[in-house]
Structures are given as structure tokens and as C-alpha cells.
Enzyme design. Structure first.
Site: not given
Lengths: 462, 641
Positions: A108, A184-185, A263
Site C-alpha cells: 500500500t 507491511t504484513d 510487525k
């Protein structure tokens, strides 16, 4: 135009109604129902939505759904297909500024809305980036290369190897710094793999993403991009790093070492944290505050070691009470070459698993132990359980994070079948994945509600 | 056409408003009475200025679904504001702070929104689609408001006419601004995320009084559901106003309906006078095509000024600029609203867009007043080669803000030659309006990708239809015919107790007056004591009336029981048993004793005081009239003996 384009996303009675009344997606339509008349532009339908409704965008800008079996008539008044475009301007070139390459993998950081699925999909060119974040031109001459367009959960060995190879090529060409846009995951998986595949880089390799997509005014994408490009262009740290928000406020970014970062929240902006250690530096638009000095420094040469290999038959076994030994047996029988256990406490599993551990060893499977507490060391010599397991060939990986251990084991097993050699690779820290000491401030998960913590939070914008 | 001149507010007639083509519509915002906020599980309706943390954000413009940056978005980005949110841990979670995606829309809120849509005669949508409406002023941390349409195309009766209802939307409420100084704006987040509906009327009102009357009708109609919040800020209205040749201008957040007439009058006057100003400019040969301006840095010329605002600015290393508007002499003094002239339009823009928030932020040569010295004015005019026909505007601040301000002054002046710029305006206390922001277009709407659309099932509507109140205007007619006391008719018709009133008269056998006393006058009395309708559970009130109807409680006991029930709930079984007349004697004896012990001014008061004491003991268990008779009989006997 095919039916698929004409009636994007529609099915069931909604599709029938559109066909019956000759209404296309993107047409300006007047639709008569048993209750009223609706006017607006017929929008594509999300494929996961039901087949009973037609969606129109009214003149007020609002969308509403009309049930297809209530439609009594319809006519097309016009046709207006939407083209979503980021204002694209050529990225300005300044001979005084250095060259930074941004690799796109998806995610994203740069994205737009897909009206068919209602999802956010990646979009990416230097012109688009300049159009939406013009500040980047004040920092460097940016070039972009879209390697893939995948969400981060779909990143895998092929992508890792391509990325590492391309980074190597750019370094050999003399780039000032590399930025990798990433979902980001699994950003911390990729930051770990790049830490192993790209060694002794003379320049910063900065991974960046965003937690709020760039189609929203409150997005963290622009600031993260500015911070990461700034880092690639000007930072003294020549390591693989993750650059993401420090606090949830629009304030500074943190530069995390690629092997120690994870994360930690499903949606917070400040989701990335360095575990069992402190981050390398803070970054804002103006510059850097280095938090330590034991980092690898930027050099002027173009030397880099690329080891872009990966063995896929590796897995993580997340231990839970009453785990049955067949969980491990299955992996062994299916031909897995390496297993990383995320054990409880200091690195434990229950006794019923011992025979399975023994079978794994006999089958020549490399079994390593990490801790599911994430913080702290696997110290298997402390309790009898741990000692027994070591006796069964399980090797503790100290304070290596489970995801990092998985990545490293895949990378190590691709280099050798000799388990002793693999063990050597695993236990030799390449860039901080194992540290010898955990500083007292390496574990700070503040507990809200405690007066002094609440006082701190109320004074400092998080 | 623009010969007409606005008269004072009190002297304007409907014909005058017809002459200027006055048109107005309303967007009534009403908070809903729910347990939770609209898109998260935070408690609704808890307000506090106390905060436990602050979060800093910026807003960047983004792209809309149909492709281009929105006008407002660009303006807000120009202002480069630092936004600070104050967060209270009891009322705000990570959703409001945009650190967690939304949860599914609150069902209770959607029910109420659908119910009010039906009351407004709207056609309901079959599928509710949640949209994002951009707000770059920071009033919502996401940068957009989640909002959805529930119904379209309805109408509500207004005298002999009907006022059209364009749509009803359900949306989350925004933050409350605490301050906006320079480049920093501070918001309190307690109201953020509260469920709200927005009912939009057509531009059907023709005079300022009509605007207020329709506002009242809609407010009362929504209140009949008993499911909307009351109190300060729970009902707010945006008022749209235009005149012939003008533009639809939105006056935001009018907190009191009583303010609407003067505000709409002033806004109509402003538009009309700006159009007259355009004619004046035309007669001076200034049009959109011929408009020019010049500007110069005059920091050096004013180096020694004694005009404090500029002297202070220069002490801080800021700069001063002058903008020449050729041929504009005297026009910055052109009246726009009551006690307001055109220069305010410019000052407002400079304040909002260039962030020069300390007033005064401009001075101009049409009203030199006690600002610069004559020599300084002369120097400033000379710097721009001014003729006596020209006007200059002077502005000061940081180099960057002054650059923005100079452009904005020219933009606002040029806009006069075109017409009325689309903008939203604030309602000010003196009944005038001030610039708030450029009016955003439909471009700022795009679908919310975080939430799927919601099917509105027929069963849900059927359930809501059953609980829908009778329209209050129909009730007023019925109540009038039924002989309800005049003072109670409207209040009772709007009250959530209205259906119970009908039941009490129709099924329980009370007279209209009796029921009105118990269901209108008593609750009003309790409200003065601080007990609200919301605290009185409908079922409790019904059970209390039933007890009276069953003879377990007398009418004069109802007030006490209502008061007690509002605090503690009601249990009919716990009511003390009824008394017979014959049982009163012991109460009278006891009361008489107590009266005897007290110092008395006049022995003649003994019977009355005794009666009061007895009533305190037996109220509700036996009609007061019976007690009075027994006490009177007791003392009569005493005299005889």
C-alpha cells in the site's frame, strides 16, 4: 467491449436487469423502481458483493444500491467512464543530487482503489510518486523499478531472489541508496532475507510501506516515503533497514535493523518495533538521530556480496500445549529439510513430541529452537526439558526471532546439505539476528494504566 | 435589476425576499440516542475536556474516485496545518485515531436512521453504501467522514405546502475545535464518531422565517422517535442560502434555530451586495478580463512604523507586502452584511488560507484609521505607483504566509468580478457569517473500501414500521379534538410518551386531562428537577398508570412514584396497600401530636398542618379529597366536644 467489461462485477438478477434494460457500467442512468426514480452513474460491482443489487453514484456523490427485482424500467442518459489518475509529472532531475532507486514490490505504499473489488491495488511510477509526494524531488534524483505487484503475503523465494539480484546490480552501477516499497504484513521477512542475501552493501537498503493506504488524507505513506528516500540518499548506515513510523503521530520514522524488526500490531501506524534491542536511528525530514554507533557505515566502493538462494522446504512449528507428535511427523514425512520451532518460555515443547524430534533427527531434518515470547533468549540448558531436547538434536538459536530463523534456515539449507555447516551458518550472526547482549531498554512494552506510564504518554506525542 | 437595497432585518417583507430571489434549504444534523458510537464500540454521548494523550497529524489531499484533486482539498493543503488531537482514554479508541479499521456500522443507529427516513417520507435504499467524504481541515483524523445514504426523495408537510426532502444520510460526528492559531489547530475528540443523521431539504424556503419554521418542524419530528439526543450540540443545522445571480452558500453548524432568520437575512444581503459591488466595478471598467493587481515588498518603507501589529512582526523578522487594486478606491468599505464591509471578506481568506490568524491581519487605504502614519501610507502607495483611484491592502507575516496572502487577496478581489464564490461560512454570534472554507464538490466522495455494503432487509423495515411514531402534526389534530389541555397539546404530541397517552385515554379509561397531567405536566415538573424523559422507562410509566387504573395508587401519588421510578425503577407489587377512610384516624392522631410539639404562630393553622402531615404519610394510598374530609370531620368533632 466484452460483457465482462460492460457489466463489471455484476452477476445474478442484477446482471440480468442491466442486460434487459440495456444499461452499461459507467452509464449515466435513470432507473425506475416500484418505489421511486433513481438517477446516477452505474458503478462496477465488487465481485464479493451479492448479485441482487445495482450500485449507482448519485449526483450528490453518494453511492446507493438498488435491488434489481424492484426495477421496472431504466434508460441510459449518457456514459462517463472514470479514469483514476494520479497527476503525473516528470520527476525533476538535479545534477547536484544523488541517485536513489526505488524498487516496487506492491503493497500500500503507492496504491489506488479498485472499484471492481473495492480493494486497494498498487500503482507506481516516478511521475505518479512525484505528483503525490513532490517533496521527494528535494532529496534526490529518484528512479523507480516495479519488480512485482503483489501483496506482501504473496512474496516468496522467487521474489526474494529477484529483489536481491536487482539490488546487487544497482549497487554495482553505483547507486547512492536503495528503497524497497513493500506491503507491511511480511516486510520483516523480506528485510531478514535481504540482510542475508545482500551482504556488505556499501549503501543503505531501506524497506518502506504504509499502514494507511495513500488514497486517504491521513495516510502515513507520504511521510514514510520521504523518510525512507532521505535515508537512502543521506544516511550513514549501510544496512538493510525497515523505515516506518516511530509514534502514531506524524513525527519521526525509526530505522530498524532488518533482522531485529517485527510487525507488532495489525493496524497501528507505529506497528514496527525492534525487539530485544534498540533501533538504529530516528529520521525526520531534516536528518537523523543515531541511537547507536555499532552499525555498518556507508562506503564509496561498489562491492557487495549477493547470495540469492533459498530452500523452500522449511517451516515454522508454533508449539502449543498438547501438540501431537504427528504435527512434526507430517513435516518430516513430506520431506521438509528444516523446522524452526517457536517454543514456549526459554524454548520448550512437551514430552510426547520427543519421539517425533528423534524421528526428525534420524531423517536428517535440521531442527532449531526459537521462543514464541519473541523477546529474550532460547536457553535450553536451564530446565531439564530443554536439556533433553538438545540431546535429541534441537539447536537453540539464542534470541533470533522465529520469522528470521525461518528465513535464515531456508537461506542456509540452500547453501549446504551438511547439517554441521548449516549449523555454523545459523549460529554465526550476520547482521544482528543473534546478539550477545540484550540491553535493559531492549524490552520496553509499556503497560498502560500505570500512573507513570500514563503520565509519560500524556506528555509525549506517541 | 440590482437597484433594490436591503432594508433593516425587521423591515424586510416577503415581497422584498421575492425581489432578490431568496432561496434557502436546510441540512439538519441530529445525534442519535445509541449506546455506542457508529463505527466502533466506544460509549456514545460521553463528553469531557479532560485528555490523556495528544496525537499530531497532517492532512494531505488525495484523489477522488473520478480522478481529480478536489478544490477544497488543495486549499487545505496550502494551509499546511499541524493538527493536534486530544485523546481521552474513556471515550476514544484506536479507531477514532485511525489506527484501527472500522467495525461494522452500529445496528441501533442504522435502525433509527431508517425510522427517521420513513418519517420524512423518503424512499429507502435497498443497500446502504458507506462512503468517505473528505475533510482536510483535520476535524476527522482519517481525513474523511464515513457517511451513507439511507433514503432519498421525500417530503414533509409545511402548512398548506410540502417541503421536499432530498436525502437522509447517516454519518459519524467530527471533532470539536479548541483553537486554531497560526499553523496549529487543536481538536477535542470526545464527540468524534458519534452517530449522526443529516436530513437535507430542498431549497424550498422563501423567507428567513420559513427557514426557522421548517427547522422546528424537522427537529420536533425527529424527537417524536424518542431515539435522538437532546441538549447543546445534539441538533445542529447547516443552512443553504442563495439569491438570484448568487450561489448556494452553506452556513455551517447553526446551533440554535432561533439564529437562522438573522443569519439567512445577512447571507442573502451579503450575496446581493456583492453582486451590486460587481455592477459598481463594471461601471468602473473592472471585469474578470480587465482585473489586474500589483504587489510589492514594503518592509523597508515601514521599518520605523509605530503601528504595533506591523512593528511586532518586523521585530520577529517577518515581512510586509502591499497589494494594489487599481480603480478600487473606497470599495473595500462597501457594505456586505450588517456592520460588515467587503474588507472582511479579504481578511477572512487571509486568516484561513494564509494562516495569519492574529487580527488585524490586513489594513487598507480605504479606512486608514489609526494605523500607519500619513507618510507611511504615502510611501506604501508610492512604492506601487498608486493613483487616487486605487486602493492598497497591506499584509504582514512570515515570507511564506505573506506570499500566500498576497495571492489570496488578489483571488478574492477578482472573484467579485465573477460572482459569489462557492464556500462554506460560519455562523457568527452577531448574526453575520464569516468565511470558513471553499465549498467542496461531489468529487470529495469516494467509496469506503473498509466496509461492505449493508443489505436493508424487508423484515427490518417491517419491524421499524411497527415502532414508528404517529406524525406529531397528526397527533396535534387528534389531541385538540380529544380536548387535551392547550398547554400540553404540542409538547405531548412530540413527547415519547404520546403513544402511552393514547393508550391511557383509549384503554385505561383516563380522561384526556387526567392523562395530560400525568404524562405531560408531571414529567415537565420532574425535568425542572433534572429528571429527563430518557431516565423514565416507558414500561415503568405504563405500569404506574396501570396501577392507578387498577386502583392500587391514587392520581395524586403519581408524581412521587414517577420521581422514585426514574431513579430506582418501578415495581407495582412494592406499592403500599390502599387505605380505607376508617383507617385514617390513627394517622390523624399521630400527625396532631407532631403538630402540637411544634411552635405555632397561630393555633388556627393546626388543622391545615395536620392535613399536610397526614398527606405526607398516605399520599397515593387514598385520594387527597377523602383525607381532607376526614381531617376536617375530626377537628369539627373536637370543637363540638
Amino acid at each position: 467491449m466484452s460483457d465482462k467489461d460492460t457489466y463489471k462485477g455484476y452477476r445474478g438478477i442484477a446482471l440480468e436487469a442491466l442486460k434487459k434494460y440495456g444499461i452499461r457500467v459507467w452509464s449515466d442512468a435513470r432507473i425506475l423502481t416500484d418505489a421511486d426514480t433513481f438517477e446516477g452513474i452505474v458503478l462496477p460491482r465488487s465481485e464479493t458483493a451479492d448479485g441482487d443489487h445495482i450500485v449507482i453514484k448519485m449526483i450528490t456523490g453518494y453511492n446507493v444500491g438498488i435491488r434489481a427485482d424492484r426495477i421496472r424500467g431504466a434508460e441510459e442518459l449518457g456514459y462517463k467512464e472514470a479514469h483514476y489518475k494520479i497527476p503525473e509529472k516528470a520527476f525533476p532531475y538535479d545534477p547536484k543530487k544523488s541517485r536513489v532507486v526505488l524498487f516496487g514490490t506492491g503493497g500500500t505504499i503507492a496504491s489506488r482503489l479498485d472499484y471492481r473489488t473495492g480493494a486497494v491495488i498498487p500503482a507506481f511510477t516516478p511521475g505518479e510518486l512525484y505528483g503525490s509526494v513532490p517533496e521527494l524531488a528535494d532529496i534526490c534524483n529518484l528512479e523507480t523499478d516495479k519488480l512485482f505487484g503483489v501483496f506482501s503475503e504473496n512474496m516468496g523465494p522467487q521474489e526474494y531472489m529477484t529483489l536481491a539480484t536487482r539490488i546487487g546490480e544497482e549497487i554495482e552501477k553505483g547507486v547512492r541508496g536503495i528503497v524497497v516499497g513493500h506491503g507491511t504484513d511480511t516486510m520483516h521477512h523480506t528485510s531478514a532475507v535481504l540482510s542475508f542475501m545482500v551482504q556488505n552493501s556499501p549503501v543503505p537498503i531501506v524497506m518502506v510501506g504504509s499502514q494507511r493506504s495513500s488514497d486517504r488524507p491521513s495516510s502515513d505513506a507520504a511521510l514514510n516515503l520521504i523518510h525512507s528516500v532521505k535515508t537512502a540518499a543521506d544516511c550513514d548506515i549501510a544496512e538493510v533497514m525497515v523505515c516506518m513510523f516511530g509514534p502514531t503521530s506524524d513525527d519521526y520514522g525509526l530505522l530498524h535493523r532488518g533482522t531485529r524488526v517485527r510487525k507488532m500490531h495489525s493496524s497501528y501506524r507505529s506497528t514496527f518495533r525492534t525487539l530485544s534491542d534498540v533501533p538504529l536511528a530516528m529520521v525526520n525530514r531534516e536528518g537523523f538521530s543515531y541511537l547507536r554507533d555499532d552499525y555498518k557505515k556507508r562506503r564509496n566502493d561498489r562491492e557487495v556480496d549477493i547470495k540469492a538462494v533459498f530452500e523452500e522446504r522449511v517451516g515454522i512449528l508454533y508449539y502449543y500445549p498438547n501438540m501431537q507428535p504427528d504435527m512434526m511427523d507430517m513435516m518430516v514425512e513430506k520431506g521438509y529439510k528444516g523446522i524452526v520451532i517457536a517454543g514456549t518460555g526459554l524454548g520448550h515443547v512437551n514430552k510426547p513430541l520427543y519421539p517425533a524430534l528423534k524421528r526428525a533427527r534420524e531423517a536428517g531434518v535440521a531442527v532449531y529452537m526459537t521462543v514464541q515470547t519473541l523477546w529474550g533468549y532460547a536457553q535450553m540448558y536451564v530446565y531439564e526439558t530443554g536439556r533433553e531436547m538438545m540431546g535429541l538434536g534441537v539447536i537453540p538459536l539464542q534470541n533470533m526471532l522465529p520469522e528470521v530463523a525461518y528465513i535464515k534456515l531456508g537461506w542456509a539449507l540452500a547453501q549446504s546439505d551438511d547439517l554441521e555447516e548449516v549449523k555454523d551458518i545459523m549460529l554465526t550472526s550476520i547482521n544482528g539476528e543473534i546478539t550477545t547482549r540484550e540491553p535493559y531498554n531492549g524490552y520496553l512494552v509499556f503497560q498502560g494504566g500505570i500512573p507513570e506510564v500514563d503520565e509519560f504518554v500524556s506528555e509525549i506525542r506517541r | 435589476m440590482y437597484d433594490f437595497q436591503f432594508k433593516p432585518f425587521e423591515e424586510m417583507t416577503p415581497e422584498d425576499y421575492a425581489t432578490v430571489g431568496f432561496k434557502s434549504g436546510l441540512e439538519v444534523h441530529q445525534q442519535l440516542l445509541t449506546t455506542s458510537k457508529l463505527f466502533c464500540r466506544c460509549p456514545a454521548g460521553r463528553y469531557s475536556k479532560e485528555f490523556h494523550a495528544e496525537i499530531l497529524r497532517h492532512m494531505r489531499p488525495t484523489l477522488s474516485e473520478l480522478g481529480e484533486y478536489d478544490g477544497t482539498a488543495l486549499m487545505e493543503f496550502k494551509t499546511k496545518k499541524e493538527i493536534i488531537y486530544r485523546v481521552n482514554k474513556e471515550t476514544v479508541c484506536t479507531y477514532e485515531m485511525d489506527d484501527t479499521p472500522p467495525f461494522m456500522m452500529d445496528d441501533e443507529a442504522l435502525d433509527i436512521a431508517l425510522e427517521i427516513s420513513m418519517l420524512s417520507g423518503l424512499t429507502l435504499v435497498d443497500e446502504v453504501h458507506i462512503a468517505r467524504k473528505q475533510y482536510l481541515d483535520g476535524s476527522i483524523p482519517t481525513g474523511f467522514q464515513r457517511t451513507a445514504i439511507c433514503g432519498i426523495n421525500g417530503s414533509v408537510p409545511y402548512g398548506e405546502r410540502k417541503v421536499s426532502m432530498i436525502q437522509l444520510g447517516i454519518e459519524e460526528d467530527s471533532c470539536r475545535e479548541i483553537s486554531d492559531v497560526g499553523h496549529r489547530r487543536i481538536y477535542n475528540t470526545d464527540r468524534l464518531g458519534m452517530p449522526l443523521i443529516e436530513l437535507v431539504t430542498g431549497p424550498d424556503m422563501r423567507t428567513p422565517e420559513e427557514v426557522a419554521e421548517v427547522g422546528q418542524i424537522l427537529r420536533k419530528m425527529m424527537r417524536t422517535t424518542g431515539r435522538v439526543r437532546r441538549g447543546i450540540g445534539a441538533t445542529r443545522a447547516d443552512t443553504n442560502v442563495s439569491v438570484t445571480g448568487g450561489t448556494r452558500i452553506e452556513i455551517k453548524g447553526v446551533p440554535k434555530i432561533g439564529m437562522m432568520p438573522l443569519l439567512t437575512y445577512n447571507e442573502a444581503q451579503r450575496q446581493w451586495n456583492l453582486l451590486r459591488l460587481r455592477e459598481e466595478l463594471k461601471s468602473r471598467g473592472i471585469t474578470e478580463e480587465t482585473f489586474t493587481y500589483e504587489h510589492a515588498d514594503i518592509t523597508r518603507i515601514l521599518k520605523k512604523t509605530r503601528f504595533t501589529p506591523i512593528a511586532d512582526a518586523m521585530k520577529n523578522g517577518q515581512i510586509v507586502a502591499a497589494v494594489k487594486l487599481p480603480g478600487w478606491v473606497d470599495l473595500l468599505r462597501w457594505q456586505t452584511q450588517d456592520n460588515t464591509v467587503f474588507s472582511r471578506e479579504i481578511a477572512d481568506r487571509v486568516r484561513v488560507i494564509a494562516c495569519l490568524t492574529v487580527l488585524p491581519n490586513i489594513i487598507h487605504s480605504d479606512t486608514m484609521g489609526e494605523t500607519l502614519s500619513g507618510a507611511e501610507w504615502k510611501g506604501a502607495k508610492k512604492a506601487l505607483d498608486c493613483t487616487p483611484d486605487d486602493t492598497i491592502v497591506i499584509v504582514w507575516g512570515s515570507a511564506q504566509d505573506v506570499e500566500t496572502a498576497v495571492k489570496e487577496i488578489a483571488i478574492r478581489a477578482k472573484e467579485v468580478t465573477i460572482g459569489i464564490p462557492s464556500e462554506t461560512r460560519q455562523a457568527l454570534r452577531d448574526g453575520t457569517t464569516g468565511f470558513e472554507r471553499i465549498l467542496p464538490g461531489p468529487q470529495r466522495m469516494y467509496p469506503d473500501t473498509d466496509l461492505p455494503p449493508i443489505r436493508v432487509e424487508p423484515e427490518r423495515l417491517e419491524r421499524l414500521r411497527k415502532r414508528m411514531p404517529v406524525q406529531y402534526w397528526d397527533r396535534i389534530r387528534q389531541f385538540t379534538e380529544a380536548g387535551v389541555p392547550k398547554d400540553a397539546i404540542e409538547g405531548l404530541a412530540i413527547s415519547p410518551l404520546a403513544p402511552l397517552f393514547e393508550f391511557a385515554v383509549g384503554e385505561m379509561g383516563f380522561s384526556a386531562t387526567e392523562a395530560a397531567v400525568m404524562l405531560w405536566r408531571y414529567p415537565r415538573r420532574l425535568r425542572r428537577e433534572g429528571i429527563t424523559y430518557d431516565e423514565m422507562k416507558l414500561d415503568d410509566v405504563r405500569a404506574i398508570l396501570q396501577s392507578v387504573s387498577d386502583g392500587k395508587l391514587t392520581r395524586d401519588g403519581v408524581l412521587n412514584v414517577l420521581r422514585h421510578a426514574a431513579r430506582n425503577g418501578f415495581d407495582a407489587a412494592a406499592l403500599p396497600s390502599r387505605l380505607k377512610r376508617s383507617e385514617l384516624e390513627s394517622f390523624i392522631q399521630k400527625a396532631k401530636q407532631q403538630v402540637r410539639y411544634s411552635k405555632l404562630h397561630d393555633e388556627k393553622n393546626i388543622p391545615n398542618l395536620t392535613l399536610d402531615k397526614v398527606m405526607d404519610e398516605v399520599r397515593g394510598r387514598i385520594p387527597g379529597a377523602d383525607v381532607a374530609e376526614e381531617v376536617a370531620a375530626h377537628f369539627a368533632k373536637e370543637v363540638q366536644s
